[in-house]
Design an enzyme around this catalytic site. Structure first.
Site, short mmCIF file in Angstrom:
data_model
loop_
_atom_site.label_atom_id
_atom_site.label_comp_id
_atom_site.label_asym_id
_atom_site.label_seq_id
_atom_site.Cartn_x
_atom_site.Cartn_y
_atom_site.Cartn_z
N TYR A 51 0.70 -1.15 -0.07
CA TYR A 51 -0.15 0.07 -0.09
C TYR A 51 0.78 1.30 -0.19
O TYR A 51 0.32 2.52 0.02
CB TYR A 51 -1.16 0.22 1.17
CG TYR A 51 -1.89 -1.16 1.28
CD1 TYR A 51 -2.08 -2.02 0.33
CD2 TYR A 51 -2.43 -1.43 2.70
CE1 TYR A 51 -2.77 -3.18 0.44
CE2 TYR A 51 -3.41 -2.25 2.77
CZ TYR A 51 -3.72 -3.21 1.74
OH TYR A 51 -4.72 -4.21 1.89
N LYS A 76 1.43 -6.93 5.81
CA LYS A 76 1.55 -7.84 5.05
C LYS A 76 3.17 -7.78 4.10
O LYS A 76 3.59 -6.67 3.76
CB LYS A 76 0.61 -7.62 3.75
CG LYS A 76 -0.80 -7.96 4.54
CD LYS A 76 -1.82 -7.54 3.38
CE LYS A 76 -3.20 -7.33 4.20
NZ LYS A 76 -3.35 -5.98 4.55
N HIS A 107 0.89 -11.49 1.39
CA HIS A 107 -0.14 -10.75 0.82
C HIS A 107 -0.77 -11.48 -0.19
O HIS A 107 -1.93 -11.31 -0.50
CB HIS A 107 0.33 -9.39 0.37
CG HIS A 107 -0.31 -8.06 -0.15
ND1 HIS A 107 -0.28 -6.99 -0.03
CD2 HIS A 107 -1.89 -8.30 -0.36
CE1 HIS A 107 -1.34 -6.17 -0.09
NE2 HIS A 107 -2.27 -7.00 -0.32
#
Length: 296
Positions: A51, A76, A107
């Protein structure tokens, strides 16, 4: 069944049922969202190296003034880091400004190359990544409270469970009325793996928010449509849920959970018969034949 405030992991730890999701939360917004959420009752925050907002999430946690020990924090392992999970772990800890993670997830079962992050690295088996995560978990309990997976279908879970020494504590997958993934939920329950539902609203501008069944139940309980969609997951045993927002008012309302009846939950699940979609569609070069299935 009535919604629970937390779900017990196979480690014995309690994972708060509702957490703040941060996928697609933009830089400059996510720090405030995390700070505001923690100051207003959230104690569960989910992020990921992919992210690219771990540092801001950590800054938001620090700014909230909420003690780290009161927060359940998940991040993750990114796809290009499958060959170097220990370095990736240390990077995440540093970015988040914390000494430990409550939960660290793979992930995707999809190793990618470092040079071209969207290109499959077929020289590496993701099972070897899990074995490395197991070793880190066993060697560093002070850094890792639990490990798990994300975006694992039944096919991938079965392959993992056949060889795993450490059963994943969690499998985080996309779940909402138009992507129920009931086969994944059933298999996870069988093996004591908690399911975390991401994109419970169906992601941004979701048609679920204006669906007649959702609107009808929202009116009955005098809540927002989003509350019904989050509550659907929170009312299930063995499931936690991650509504995402960077808007103060929505952060507040998203954590309002209502106890739905079995009949209402069943009615919500009929939506998939006529409105079926998935919000997360990764497009990676070289994985086309791998067979990540559409939601079921």
């Amino acid at each position: 069944m009535p919604a629970s405030k937390s779900v017990k992991l196979n480690t014995g730890a309690e994972m708060p049922t509702v957490g703040l999701g941060t996928w697609k939360s933009k830089p400059g917004e996510v720090e405030h969202a995390v700070e505001y959420a923690l100051k207003n009752g959230y104690i569960h925050v989910d992020t990921a190296a992919a992210y690219q907002n771990e540092k801001e999430v950590g800054e938001g946690i620090a700014a909230s003034g909420v003690a780290r020990g009161s927060i359940f924090l998940t991040t993750k392992l990114d796809n290009p880091d499958h060959k170097e999970p220990e370095a990736a772990l240390e990077s995440s800890l540093s970015n988040l400004g914390t000494d430990y993670l409550d939960l660290w997830l793979m992930h995707w079962p999809a190793p990618m190359t470092k040079d071209t992050p969207a290109l499959a690295d077929k020289t590496h088996d993701w099972l070897d990544t899990w074995k490395s995560m197991e070793k880190l978990y066993k060697a560093h309990p002070e850094k890792l409270r639990a490990i798990g997976v994300s975006n694992f279908s039944v096919e991938f879970l079965e392959r993992l469970l056949a060889v795993a020494e450490v059963i994943p504590a969690v499998n985080q997958v996309e779940i909402h009325p138009s992507c129920p993934q009931e086969d994944v939920v059933e298999l996870c329950a069988k093996h004591g793996i908690v399911v975390t539902a991401y994109s419970p609203l169906g992601s941004d501008n979701s048609p679920l928010l204006t669906h007649e069944i959702v609107k009808k139940l929202a009116a009955k309980y005098n809540v927002e449509p989003a509350n019904i969609l989050v509550s659907l997951q929170a009312n299930k045993p063995n499931v936690t849920v991650l509504p995402k927002s960077v808007t103060n008012s929505r952060i507040l309302t998203n954590k309002v959970i209502v106890d739905l009846t079995e009949e209402e939950m069943a009615e919500l699940h009929t939506i998939d018969r006529t409105l079926h979609f998935r919000a997360c569609h990764p497009e990676w070069t070289g994985w086309g034949s791998l067979g990540f299935p559409d939601c079921k």
